[in-house]
Enzyme design. Structure first.
Site, PDB file in Angstrom:
ATOM      1  N   HIS A  98      -0.898  -4.110   6.785  1.00  0.00           N
ATOM      2  CA  HIS A  98      -2.332  -4.382   6.630  1.00  0.00           C
ATOM      3  C   HIS A  98      -2.598  -5.807   6.176  1.00  0.00           C
ATOM      4  O   HIS A  98      -1.702  -6.522   5.739  1.00  0.00           O
ATOM      5  CB  HIS A  98      -2.967  -3.381   5.661  1.00  0.00           C
ATOM      6  N   CYS A 118       3.874  -1.035   1.137  1.00  0.00           N
ATOM      7  CA  CYS A 118       3.161  -1.494   2.334  1.00  0.00           C
ATOM      8  C   CYS A 118       3.573  -2.924   2.667  1.00  0.00           C
ATOM      9  O   CYS A 118       4.123  -3.638   1.842  1.00  0.00           O
ATOM     10  CB  CYS A 118       1.645  -1.445   2.117  1.00  0.00           C
TER      11      CYS A 118
END
Length: 170
Positions: A129, A145
């Site tokens: 992301h 992440c």
């Protein structure tokens, strides 16, 4: 004494320039051996780089932020969703560490850690992301992440499809 101040100042300025350079880095075309199929995303955690394989000899390389100590992982998965300006609900581990964080942060909010786009990974709570904290790119900073600069996640988002293979190595 003046020499020590000069050295400290040089180190401080150098660190600031390095962080600025990482925050403004652009993807670059690099050579890569034919170990992976075109369209595969390869994340080399120790390098803090993500590679999008273009063909048997080339890849696009992007700087990324990766899992901090104890939060790194390795394996093979796929992209199972693509979202622009996603809302974010913190996973249980994040809520446990930061109990005052809201249960949901709306997409587009400056406090939303997903930035302008996210691609979720199958089999877990992880995603590739964007970020609203560009200086975190290039570091060991997340709960697992993969963080990218917002222009870079936009570029990658447009280049890959749901179902793309993602290989994470340490």
């Amino acid at each position: 004494m003046l020499e020590r101040i000069a050295v400290t100042l040089a180190i401080t300025i150098g660190a600031g320039l390095a962080m600025t350079a990482a925050a403004e880095a652009r993807p670059e075309l690099v050579g890569m051996s034919g170990q992976y199929s075109p369209g595969t995303i390869v994340i080399r955690t120790h390098e803090r780089h993500l590679y999008l394989v273009l063909d048997g000899e080339h890849a696009m390389r992007y700087p990324v932020g990766v899992g901090k100590a104890g939060k790194q992982w390795a394996g093979t998965t796929t992209i199972d969703g693509k979202y622009r300006y996603p809302a974010w609900a913190p996973p249980a581990e994040v809520k446990r560490d930061k109990p005052n964080i809201p249960d949901v942060i709306p997409g587009g909010s400056p406090q939303n850690p997903m930035g302008v786009a996210a691609m979720t990974l199958a089999g877990g709570e992880y995603a590739i992301h964007g970020t609203n904290v560009p200086n975190s790119v290039g570091g060991f900073v997340s709960y697992g992440c993969i963080r990218m600069l917002n222009p870079d996640i936009t570029d990658l988002y447009d280049r890959v499809s749901i179902g793309a293979t993602v290989v994470v190595t340490r």
